[in-house]
Design an enzyme around this catalytic site. Structure first.
Site, PDB file in Angstrom:
ATOM      1  N   CYS A 162     -10.659   5.903  -2.595  1.00 50.21           N
ATOM      2  CA  CYS A 162      -9.707   4.790  -2.551  1.00 50.21           C
ATOM      3  C   CYS A 162      -8.265   5.283  -2.719  1.00 50.21           C
ATOM      4  O   CYS A 162      -7.881   5.725  -3.802  1.00 50.21           O
ATOM      5  CB  CYS A 162     -10.076   3.791  -3.649  1.00 50.21           C
ATOM      6  SG  CYS A 162      -8.851   2.513  -3.957  1.00 50.21           S
ATOM      7  N   CYS A 175      -6.142   3.446  -5.335  1.00 48.24           N
ATOM      8  CA  CYS A 175      -6.564   3.823  -6.696  1.00 48.24           C
ATOM      9  C   CYS A 175      -5.799   5.063  -7.163  1.00 48.24           C
ATOM     10  O   CYS A 175      -5.428   5.171  -8.332  1.00 48.24           O
ATOM     11  CB  CYS A 175      -8.070   4.100  -6.731  1.00 48.24           C
ATOM     12  SG  CYS A 175      -9.087   2.670  -6.308  1.00 48.24           S
TER      13      CYS A 175
END
Length: 89
Positions: free
Chosen positions: A13, A16
């Site tokens: 991700c 993230c």
């Protein structure tokens, strides 16, 4: 009162990875006022399902009374700090 910041993330991700340094700085500056629990959704799908996490990153701030705040997407430090204060950190 115990305050926990649950950080739902995945290694793949991109957002993230943008969120991580914000959380690391916050954890360092707020030293010991709250706990951080990093939850890799690929490894802990049961926990992600329990908290109904559908998008990443998701941050959930909890205290002894339950969930205080939920953030979806990259969240700015000021918003996280406000939620931590509301939770009693």
């Amino acid at each position: 009162m115990t305050v926990t910041l649950k950080d739902f993330y995945a290694d793949w991700c991109g957002p993230c990875k943008t969120q991580d340094p914000i959380l690391e700085d916050l954890e360092e500056d707020w030293e010991g006022r709250f706990e951080v629990e990093k939850i890799n959704v690929d490894e802990q799908q049961d926990v992600a399902n329990e908290y109904q996490v559908r998008s990443l990153p998701t941050l959930i701030i909890e205290n002894d009374d339950g969930i205080v705040e939920r953030f979806v997407g990259v969240t700015q430090r000021d918003d996280i700090e406000d939620a931590l204060e509301s939770a009693g950190a």
